[in-house]
Design an enzyme around this catalytic site. Sequence first.
Site, PDB file in Angstrom:
ATOM      1  N   CYS A  49       0.826  -1.207   0.000  1.00 33.07           N
ATOM      2  CA  CYS A  49       0.000   0.000   0.000  1.00 33.07           C
ATOM      3  C   CYS A  49       0.857   1.253   0.000  1.00 33.07           C
ATOM      4  O   CYS A  49       2.044   1.228   0.333  1.00 33.07           O
ATOM      5  CB  CYS A  49      -0.897   0.048   1.247  1.00 33.07           C
ATOM      6  SG  CYS A  49      -1.979  -1.372   1.479  1.00 33.07           S
ATOM      7  N   ASP A 448      21.527  36.131 -13.761  1.00 27.30           N
ATOM      8  CA  ASP A 448      20.181  36.619 -14.054  1.00 27.30           C
ATOM      9  C   ASP A 448      19.931  37.916 -13.298  1.00 27.30           C
ATOM     10  O   ASP A 448      20.118  37.988 -12.079  1.00 27.30           O
ATOM     11  CB  ASP A 448      19.156  35.558 -13.638  1.00 27.30           C
ATOM     12  CG  ASP A 448      17.746  35.961 -13.980  1.00 27.30           C
ATOM     13  OD1 ASP A 448      17.315  35.657 -15.096  1.00 27.30           O
ATOM     14  OD2 ASP A 448      17.083  36.582 -13.122  1.00 27.30           O
TER      15      ASP A 448
END
Length: 514
Positions: A49, A448
């Site tokens: 599970c 950047d």
Amino acid sequence: MTSQQGSDQQQDHQINALSREQCHAARLARDARFDGRFYTGVLSTCIYCRPVCPARAPHEHNVRYFQSAAAAEQYGLRPCLRCRPELAPAARGDLPAELARLLARIDRGELADGTLAELAAEAGISERTLRRQFEQHLGASPKQVEQTRRLLLAKRLLTETRLPITDIAFAAGFASIRRFNDAWLNAYGLAPRTLRQQEGDAEPTDNPTAKDRGATLTLQLPYRPPYNVAAMLAFYRLRAIPRLERVDDAVYERRYLVGDQVALVRISQGKGHSLQLTVHDLPLAALPDLLYRVRRMWDLDADMQRIGDHLGQDPLLGRLQARWPGVRLPGGWDEYEVMLRAIVGQQVSVKGAITILGRLVARTEAQFGVAQLPTPAQLCKLNLDGIGMPGSRIRTLRGVAQALACGEITLTTASDEQLLALPGIGPWTVAYWRLRCGLDTDAFPASDLVLQKALGGGSKLPVQEVLTQSATWQPWRAYAASWLWHAMSETPALLTDPASNDVQTDNEQQEITP
């Protein structure tokens, strides 16, 4: 405790950097943040599970924890019909980077058409080393990983669609319906048709034509919370390429050319912690590749708890995380498209770059008859006169296209050195490209301008200081960049003095490049 149980507990003591105690607490709490990071095997029922399974929790002495679904199935366990392990997000944060990339390629279906030796050779390691890494980090052999991938995809299609079983077998990657039936029966002890009947859906009795089969397919794509779906849609809405993509407040939509067939792909918020994928007219053999593209583009497998725990130690990033939990790393459709976007968007605004990309689509349709971004071979021949880019950038586009078309480089395996050797490709483009492709969670374009201003309080912080400040964010600097860019687009006052937010000029590089 039997000797076998003792051995089991010793083997699963450390699962993907989680202790047995952590796994135990997570499954009892049904904590969705751990979904996919481990699987609970219930030895008394021979079922495995997800930690979020709604069924009654088994006693700990009947439990063994597994690193992967493949490991659980190799142990002889069957997937739970309630929590459906096939829906769990992938967990690759604890894997060596190269192994994680190879596993993603297997999820894409590449091992169904190729061999493990070929994958190992492309990764630059021996097949024996690769097998050893699979056993060590996944608890299963490569063959079992591939077999489990096919079976779990088939299980999803049996449960969520009305596709005929024959179509499901081929969509999952099986070479014949007989091999599919044999593998399914051997793994799960029942026929595929029996599972569909147990789910309350009988096998279709009609015989749809090839044109009608799979005309519309809807699947749920789970993720671990938190997830800011609105932020992802806003990112893609600003960067939607005309005639190729359409994005509104709730839906992302794009045309996807597969061979000679054009599929329509839609992404929207799904049930619970999931996105909903709806696709029309997709050749079923292309489904594994599509699922790979969408999961990577929408960053569905990110472990935001782990990333947040690490980045949140920085006071600045901690504030951003608290303000916008669930901001992820928006990706691109594929490596080639991201490279085109990065080159076209150098030193121009988002709006300007998208306009040019739309012209590329229109000219490709006019010259080659298909409304799409040009392939490398098409780009080498495409008329780019008057398209709105300087000659230097056109030469960069053609140089990359030529290198790809002649096989000089392959983007999925290209090194930084190979990319930087191409005319017009610099460190910013390479870092940004890797970040948007999801190829490197530590990719960080330090030059950047937006990042420089975000970290400089509105002033342009020198690149070396940006690198120094970001050093502690490794190996998740790509996510740190995403958070900073998001903050600068939403509420820059959180990072800078508003009076310092001067207008960016076209000769300065900016993040809002598509």
